[in-house]
Design an enzyme around this catalytic site. Sequence first.
Site, PDB file in Angstrom:
ATOM      1  CG  ASP A 182      93.563 -47.142  75.192  1.00 40.03           C
ATOM      2  OD1 ASP A 182      92.218 -46.955  74.939  1.00 40.03           O
ATOM      3  OD2 ASP A 182      94.162 -46.695  76.085  1.00 40.03           O
ATOM      4  CD  GLN A 230      81.832 -40.726  76.488  1.00 39.07           C
ATOM      5  OE1 GLN A 230      80.828 -41.114  77.311  1.00 39.07           O
ATOM      6  NE2 GLN A 230      82.235 -40.571  75.707  1.00 39.07           N
ATOM      7  CB  VAL A 267      87.890 -39.413  75.674  1.00 37.60           C
ATOM      8  CG1 VAL A 267      88.039 -38.346  74.338  1.00 37.60           C
ATOM      9  CG2 VAL A 267      89.278 -39.849  76.187  1.00 37.60           C
ATOM     10  CG  HIS A 306      87.199 -49.089  74.799  1.00 36.85           C
ATOM     11  ND1 HIS A 306      88.453 -48.694  75.196  1.00 36.85           N
ATOM     12  CD2 HIS A 306      86.433 -48.084  75.009  1.00 36.85           C
ATOM     13  CE1 HIS A 306      88.293 -47.548  75.829  1.00 36.85           C
ATOM     14  NE2 HIS A 306      86.937 -47.340  75.819  1.00 36.85           N
ATOM     15  CG  ASN A 325      83.353 -47.164  78.949  1.00 36.35           C
ATOM     16  OD1 ASN A 325      82.812 -48.332  79.292  1.00 36.35           O
ATOM     17  ND2 ASN A 325      84.801 -47.278  78.851  1.00 36.35           N
ATOM     18  CG  HIS A 335      85.928 -43.985  72.577  1.00 34.85           C
ATOM     19  ND1 HIS A 335      85.383 -42.622  73.229  1.00 34.85           N
ATOM     20  CD2 HIS A 335      86.446 -44.624  73.675  1.00 34.85           C
ATOM     21  CE1 HIS A 335      85.633 -42.851  74.476  1.00 34.85           C
ATOM     22  NE2 HIS A 335      86.025 -43.927  74.880  1.00 34.85           N
TER      23      HIS A 335
HETATM   24  P1  AMP Z   1      86.896 -43.972  77.792  1.00 35.86           P
HETATM   25  O1  AMP Z   1      87.208 -44.437  79.376  1.00 35.86           O
HETATM   26  O2  AMP Z   1      85.975 -45.109  77.377  1.00 35.86           O
HETATM   27  O3  AMP Z   1      86.544 -42.815  77.522  1.00 35.86           O
HETATM   28  O4  AMP Z   1      88.262 -44.569  76.946  1.00 35.86           O
HETATM   29  C1  AMP Z   1      89.117 -43.632  76.621  1.00 35.86           C
HETATM   30  C2  AMP Z   1      90.219 -44.218  76.374  1.00 35.86           C
HETATM   31  O5  AMP Z   1      91.209 -43.321  75.643  1.00 35.86           O
HETATM   32  C3  AMP Z   1      91.213 -44.932  77.458  1.00 35.86           C
HETATM   33  O6  AMP Z   1      91.375 -46.269  77.286  1.00 35.86           O
HETATM   34  C4  AMP Z   1      92.478 -44.155  77.374  1.00 35.86           C
HETATM   35  O7  AMP Z   1      93.676 -44.863  77.597  1.00 35.86           O
HETATM   36  C5  AMP Z   1      92.564 -43.913  76.078  1.00 35.86           C
HETATM   37  N1  AMP Z   1      93.273 -42.632  75.466  1.00 35.86           N
HETATM   38  C6  AMP Z   1      93.392 -41.440  76.052  1.00 35.86           C
HETATM   39  N2  AMP Z   1      94.249 -40.557  75.552  1.00 35.86           N
HETATM   40  C7  AMP Z   1      94.749 -41.211  74.397  1.00 35.86           C
HETATM   41  C8  AMP Z   1      95.542 -41.109  73.397  1.00 35.86           C
HETATM   42  N3  AMP Z   1      96.188 -39.712  73.360  1.00 35.86           N
HETATM   43  N4  AMP Z   1      95.902 -41.864  72.505  1.00 35.86           N
HETATM   44  C9  AMP Z   1      95.278 -42.984  72.808  1.00 35.86           C
HETATM   45  N5  AMP Z   1      94.445 -43.488  73.506  1.00 35.86           N
HETATM   46  C10 AMP Z   1      94.206 -42.767  74.528  1.00 35.86           C
END
Ligand code: AMP
Length: 114
Positions: free
Chosen positions: A31, A94, A96, A102, A87, A100
């Site tokens: 992450d 969430q 992204v 974590h 999430n 996924h």
């Molecule tokens: P969520 O909030 O569950 O959607 O988690 C998305 C995660 O993606 C967050 O913990 C961010 O820090 C991580 N994230 C966003 N962009 C990137 C990236 N380019 N490379 C690695 N992690 C990322």
Amino acid sequence: MAGKTIFKRIIDREIPANIVYEDELCLAFRDLHPQAPVHVLIIPKTEIPSVAQVEPEHEATLGRLFTVARKLGEEFGLSDGYRLVVNCGKDGGQTVDHLHVHLLGQRALAWPPG
Ligand code: AMP
């Protein structure tokens, strides 16, 4: 579908990531903003936006995310345990829209979450 998500761009090698595992079904990478000493995201290569779009045909892929989590937990030496977080949607936090998991470890994590 609208533009690619950031995770699809990582799968397609359009942007860099610190990849720690890959197979035909999934990819795992560090992450960007780690919330624990070990913070890895395990994602399916199939574009599933969130748990809210999961279908029975995804079961093998989603099961793989868990076997990879176990494998990475062992490789990172998380013998005291770790947490898996998925999430879903706005209230789930969430950010992204590519499903996924974590994997968080190497510190004691509080409960309940915020
Ligand atoms: P969520 O909030 O569950 O959607 O988690 C998305 C995660 O993606 C967050 O913990 C961010 O820090 C991580 N994230 C966003 N962009 C990137 C990236 N380019 N490379 C690695 N992690 C990322």
